[in-house]
Design an enzyme around this catalytic site. Structure first.
Site, PDB file in Angstrom:
ATOM      1  N   HIS A 221     -44.755  49.728-105.850  1.00  0.00           N
ATOM      2  CA  HIS A 221     -44.734  48.361-105.315  1.00  0.00           C
ATOM      3  C   HIS A 221     -43.463  48.155-104.483  1.00  0.00           C
ATOM      4  CE1 HIS A 221     -45.080  43.906-105.373  1.00  0.00           C
ATOM      5  NE2 HIS A 221     -43.770  43.966-105.517  1.00  0.00           N
ATOM      6  N   GLU A 222     -42.324  48.606-105.003  1.00  0.00           N
ATOM      7  CA  GLU A 222     -41.074  48.484-104.251  1.00  0.00           C
ATOM      8  C   GLU A 222     -41.134  49.316-102.973  1.00  0.00           C
ATOM      9  OE1 GLU A 222     -38.717  46.294-104.781  1.00  0.00           O
ATOM     10  OE2 GLU A 222     -39.797  45.614-106.562  1.00  0.00           O
ATOM     11  N   HIS A 225     -42.562  47.336-100.377  1.00  0.00           N
ATOM     12  CA  HIS A 225     -41.596  46.451 -99.716  1.00  0.00           C
ATOM     13  C   HIS A 225     -40.770  47.236 -98.698  1.00  0.00           C
ATOM     14  CE1 HIS A 225     -42.424  42.844-101.929  1.00  0.00           C
ATOM     15  NE2 HIS A 225     -42.021  43.301-103.098  1.00  0.00           N
ATOM     16  N   GLU A 273     -45.775  39.869-101.255  1.00  0.00           N
ATOM     17  CA  GLU A 273     -46.048  40.464-102.574  1.00  0.00           C
ATOM     18  C   GLU A 273     -47.422  41.124-102.584  1.00  0.00           C
ATOM     19  OE1 GLU A 273     -44.138  41.153-104.806  1.00  0.00           O
ATOM     20  OE2 GLU A 273     -42.447  39.933-104.194  1.00  0.00           O
TER      21      GLU A 273
HETATM   22 ZN   LIG Z   1     -42.295  42.589-104.945  1.00  0.00          ZN
END
Ligand SMILES: [Zn+2]
Length: 341
Positions: A221-222, A225, A273
């Protein structure tokens, strides 16, 4: 009947005239003349106590009226209010409109314009600058004792790092992001992606999740980003002034000054997100893992933060329930092809 002194604005001659209303016009009639002036073109001086009031015409002529009540009556008959009231009302209307227009523009600009511009700038930011920003922000966070040395055993750190770098990414290849382990009592179970792609993993995240597959899911998930340049985008978005100084004047000190706080308080939009979640889901699927791993990790993190009273991961990762549902929905659709590890 209302009488007034009429002066043509060119000579000093004063003529006594009658003022009457005829439709939309003010009729000014004297012994030897009569003019009709549309009321819209008549400017009425403000009332100053009992002083005579002037009605001014566009050609420079004016009337002076001493019978104020009679003038009021005539003006009210024409629904012509005192100048200041009228102006105030017109102004307050235009001010209100301007405020609304400004608010709409500001909200639209903030909601769409800023993120768009910041995303553009972030995607085109020279790597050297992202590197500089990240290194200095990290140094400030370390020096300020926001980040303390990690208590996670080195071999565990290395094992997680090896597993993470073994993940295949949807765009091809593997992550080049460096994993840094830190501890932060204030920030609890959390992870951050710095603008240069470095991912900072806090001890509590590892201990709270306590499952390699789920930890990897949060790292994916990071990585999402990182892939979307979200950290830099957020940084640029948080200060237009600092970004302007940095990009146009080459003075990065302001941007640097806000970088640590911005990165710590990182509140990504739902949109970002969701992008990072989808990226993580794609990474997990590609590597034969289930996106529910991320949903499980989110659940543990949100429980931990609720217990600790820390806003951290919750505030930086809003709408956890919604995200968990989405991730489970995605994984449900590929449960046949997924292999549990
Ligand atoms: Zn996040």
């Amino acid at each position: 009947m209302l009488t007034a002194d009429y002066m043509d604005g060119r000579s000093t001659r004063v003529r006594v005239v009658r003022l009457e209303v005829a439709g939309e016009n003010l009729v000014v009639s004297g012994e030897d003349f009569e003019v009709r002036v549309p009321f819209a073109e008549v400017k009425v001086d403000e009332r100053l106590g009992r002083a005579a009031r002037r009605l001014r015409f566009n050609d420079g002529a004016f009337c002076e009226v001493r019978d104020l009540p009679a003038l009021d009556y005539l003006l009210s008959a024409q629904a012509h209010r005192d100048g200041w009231v009228d102006r105030m009302q017109r102004q307050s209307r235009s001010v209100l409109l301007a405020v609304i227009a400004f608010a709409v523009l500001a909200i639209a600009g903030y909601k769409w314009g800023m993120p768009w511009a910041a995303a553009k700038a972030a995607a085109n930011m020279p790597a050297a600058i992202s590197e500089q920003l990240s290194v200095q922000a990290l140094r400030l966070l370390d020096d300020g004792k926001f980040f303390l040395p990690s208590g996670i055993a080195t071999d565990r750190q290395q094992a997680l790092s090896v597993e993470f770098h073994a993940l295949h990414l949807p765009e091809g290849g593997n992550s080049t992001a460096e994993l840094l382990f830190r501890r932060s009592p204030q920030l609890g179970a959390n992870a951050f992606a710095l603008p240069n792609g470095t991912i900072v993993v806090l001890d509590d995240l590892v201990t709270v999740i306590d499952d390699d597959g789920e930890i990897l899911a949060t790292l994916a998930h990071e990585e999402g980003h990182v892939h979307g340049h979200h950290g830099l985008q957020l940084l640029l978005q948080s200060s237009v002034a600092a970004t302007f100084l940095a990009l146009y004047i080459g003075d990065f000190s302001s941007l640097l000054a806000i970088a640590p706080a911005t990165l710590l308080q990182a509140t990504y939009s739902r949109d970002l997100e969701a992008q990072a979640d989808d990226y993580a889901a794609a990474v997990l699927k590609l590597n034969g893992r289930s996106p529910t791993l991320l949903a499980e990790a989110l659940k543990k993190l949100s429980v931990a933060h609720r217990q600790e009273g820390q806003a951290g991961y919750l505030s930086s990762h809003p709408a956890t329930d919604e995200r968990m549902r989405h991730l489970r929905a995605i994984s449900g659709s590929l449960s046949t092809s997924r292999s549990e590890r």
